[in-house]
Design an enzyme around this catalytic site. Structure first.
Site, PDB file in Angstrom:
ATOM      1  N   GLY A   1      55.641  -9.673  73.256  1.00 39.16           N
ATOM      2  CA  GLY A   1      56.693 -10.562  72.796  1.00 39.16           C
ATOM      3  C   GLY A   1      57.847 -10.580  73.787  1.00 39.16           C
ATOM      4  CG  LEU A   2      60.708  -8.111  73.976  1.00 37.44           C
ATOM      5  CD1 LEU A   2      60.850  -6.881  74.859  1.00 37.44           C
ATOM      6  CD2 LEU A   2      61.954  -8.269  73.128  1.00 37.44           C
ATOM      7  CB  CYS A   3      58.162 -14.195  75.936  1.00 38.21           C
ATOM      8  SG  CYS A   3      56.989 -14.201  74.590  1.00 38.21           S
ATOM      9  N   GLY A   4      61.059 -15.261  73.919  1.00 37.74           N
ATOM     10  CA  GLY A   4      61.566 -16.455  73.271  1.00 37.74           C
ATOM     11  C   GLY A   4      60.516 -17.097  72.384  1.00 37.74           C
TER      12      GLY A   4
ATOM     13  CE1 TYR B   1      53.354 -19.091  77.115  1.00 34.95           C
ATOM     14  CE2 TYR B   1      52.689 -17.082  75.988  1.00 34.95           C
ATOM     15  CZ  TYR B   1      52.404 -18.131  76.833  1.00 34.95           C
ATOM     16  OH  TYR B   1      51.163 -18.230  77.381  1.00 34.95           O
TER      17      TYR B   1
END
Lengths: 175, 326
Positions: free
Chosen positions: B88-91, B93
């Site tokens: 994760g940690l990808c807005g 996406y």
């Protein structure tokens, strides 16, 4: 200007372009048999069997590539090439050979020691499965066949690799 | 006590600052990965282009082409491949891929089309499992740096139901990397393959005046039609080409997904870093005010104490005076 003495050769794998340049002839094996491409060859699309592809320059120097199956397209350079890759000032070869391979290795990149080990392992596996495969087993017959086919493919890969590297592959198969 | 609040704020700021360091580092790593992912996309282009040319040439030689090319006549069962990321940690996406997939699932449900779902990425697996949507196969550990081997195994999984006639169509939902500034979730038909003949016919009509199309393209097509040799024949060649073309398509979808993932992550981490900076500023202000308040209170206490003392001593002096006078 088109030149009928040379071929434009491109050897492409999914991850990178392995080889690009000109050559006098390209020798490879399709599923129908060995074939040599010379400049001016008729357009052809073929399936390449696992084999050693030899790209021969006009001075006789040879680039050997182990190709583990793929496709080849031969055609007029203006159609088959990806466009303006060849500078207009140089004499562009009239015939383009494009070879697409899922897996291919230049002879210089092949680790012969590793390939030999792989060859022996594959040969042993084929021998083992070849015997086991003959034992009639109703349920697990297809899986064994699959294993055998895979092992044979691995054996063929190792042979092609060694052949490309210029080492006699026969020594491993005899064991 | 007022000093307690200051200590809590100081600790808070310190923790935000260390988080900021992490997000900043992740942003830089993602930025470098974007460059690498883009280079891999560029490196894979020649193979895809070559594959497209070979499929075209072979399709021209095999007018029948079977069910491998074009549009399926009727769609009753489909295979759906959703490509998301492991992390994760990808807005947005992953979420945008899930949303597009959900939409497709819903539409299929309304049309009475059976769906077999395949996913790439741990996040996708978790998402659909949590929602009780059965996933036939999920592929993990390849979303960051997909290799061609990975693409091959994914392609094989979706190919076999199609080859076996169990599904009529294979769709891919993935994020396309158009450029560093533009990525979008797209749904595309993977199988049957696009019929390149239809595309070329359209190109020949539309590209008449443009210099990008070779002038002789019409002629050479006719020439090639009659003269191209096939080894083996065009039909079996196409049958073997199909799976390779699918592998190449899946590979490109995976590579573009990875590039889009890192772009989304870089953007998310840049926003997080900025937010951390703002929080530090905000909390520093609150902390300074709290410290100021404590100091003011202390001064007030000291001043008040001193005045009280002075007032006390004055009465003492007065007492002394009185005593002296006595």
């Amino acid at each position: 200007m088109a030149d009928d003495v040379l071929l434009a050769v491109e050897l492409v794998t999914p991850e990178r372009v392995l080889f690009t340049g000109t050559a006098a002839q390209v020798i490879l094996r399709t599923t129908d048999g060995e074939i040599t491409f010379l400049p001016g060859h008729t357009p052809l699309v073929g399936e390449v069997a696992p084999c050693v592809v030899r790209v021969v320059a006009d001075d006789g120097a040879e680039v050997r590539v182990a190709v583990h199956g793929g496709f080849v397209q031969v055609g007029p350079a203006d159609v088959a090439s990806s466009g303006d890759t060849v500078a207009p000032s140089t004499v562009a070869p009239a015939t383009q050979v494009t070879l697409l391979a899922g897996v291919a290795e230049l002879a210089d990149d092949i680790d012969t020691e590793r390939a030999k080990t792989a060859l022996d392992a594959a040969a042993a596996r084929v021998a083992e499965l070849g015997v086991a495969g003959r034992v009639p087993g109703p349920g697990d017959e297809p899986t064994e066949d699959e294993g055998l086919v895979e092992a044979q493919a691995a054996l063929r890969r190792a042979e092609v690799r060694l052949e490309a590297a210029g080492v006699a592959a026969g020594t491993g198969t005899g064991v | 006590m007022a000093g307690g609040q200051e200590r809590i704020l100081r600790r808070r700021i310190k923790s935000i600052q260390s988080t900021k360091k992490i997000t900043k580092a992740m942003e830089l790593i993602a930025a470098s990965q974007i460059v690498r992912a883009q280079a891999r996309i560029a490196a894979s282009r020649p193979y895809q282009d070559g594959m497209a040319r070979i499929v075209l040439e072979t399709a021209l030689g095999d007018p029948a082409a079977g069910n491998l090319l074009g549009m399926p006549e009727r769609v009753e069962r489909i295979a759906l491949l959703a490509i998301a990321a492991d992390r994760g940690l990808c807005g947005g996406y992953n979420t945008s891929v899930f949303r597009a997939t959900e939409r497709r699932l819903q539409r299929a449900g309304e049309d009475g089309v059976g769906v077999r779902l395949f996913t790439v990425g741990k996040k996708a697996q978790n998402y659909f499992r949590y929602r009780g949507q059965p996933v036939e196969r999920s592929f993990l550990g390849m979303s960051d740096r997909p290799s061609f081997e990975d693409a091959r195994s994914v392609a094989e999984a979706v190919l076999s139901p199609f080859a076996g006639g169990e599904v009529d169509q294979v769709l891919v939902v993935s994020t396309r990397f158009h450029s560093a500034g533009s990525q979008a979730v797209e749904e595309r038909q993977l199988l049957p393959l696009d019929d390149p003949r239809a595309e070329q016919a359209a190109e020949d009509v539309s590209g008449d005046g443009t210099p990008a199309v070779p002038v002789r393209s019409g002629d050479s097509d006719e020439l090639r039609l009659g003269y191209t040799e096939f080894e083996p024949d065009a039909e079996s060649l196409l049958a073997n080409l199909g799976p390779r073309a699918v592998e190449s398509e899946v590979f490109s979808a995976l590579l573009e997904g990875a590039a889009a993932f890192f772009t989304a992550r870089q953007r998310a981490m840049a926003a997080a870093t900025e937010n951390a900076e703002e929080l530090v500023k905000k909390y520093s202000r609150i902390m300074n005010r709290a410290r100021q308040d404590t100091i003011t209170t202390e001064i007030m206490e000291i001043v008040g104490g001193a005045e009280a003392l002075r007032a006390g001593s004055e009465t003492d002096e007065g007492g002394l005076v009185i005593q002296a006078g006595a």
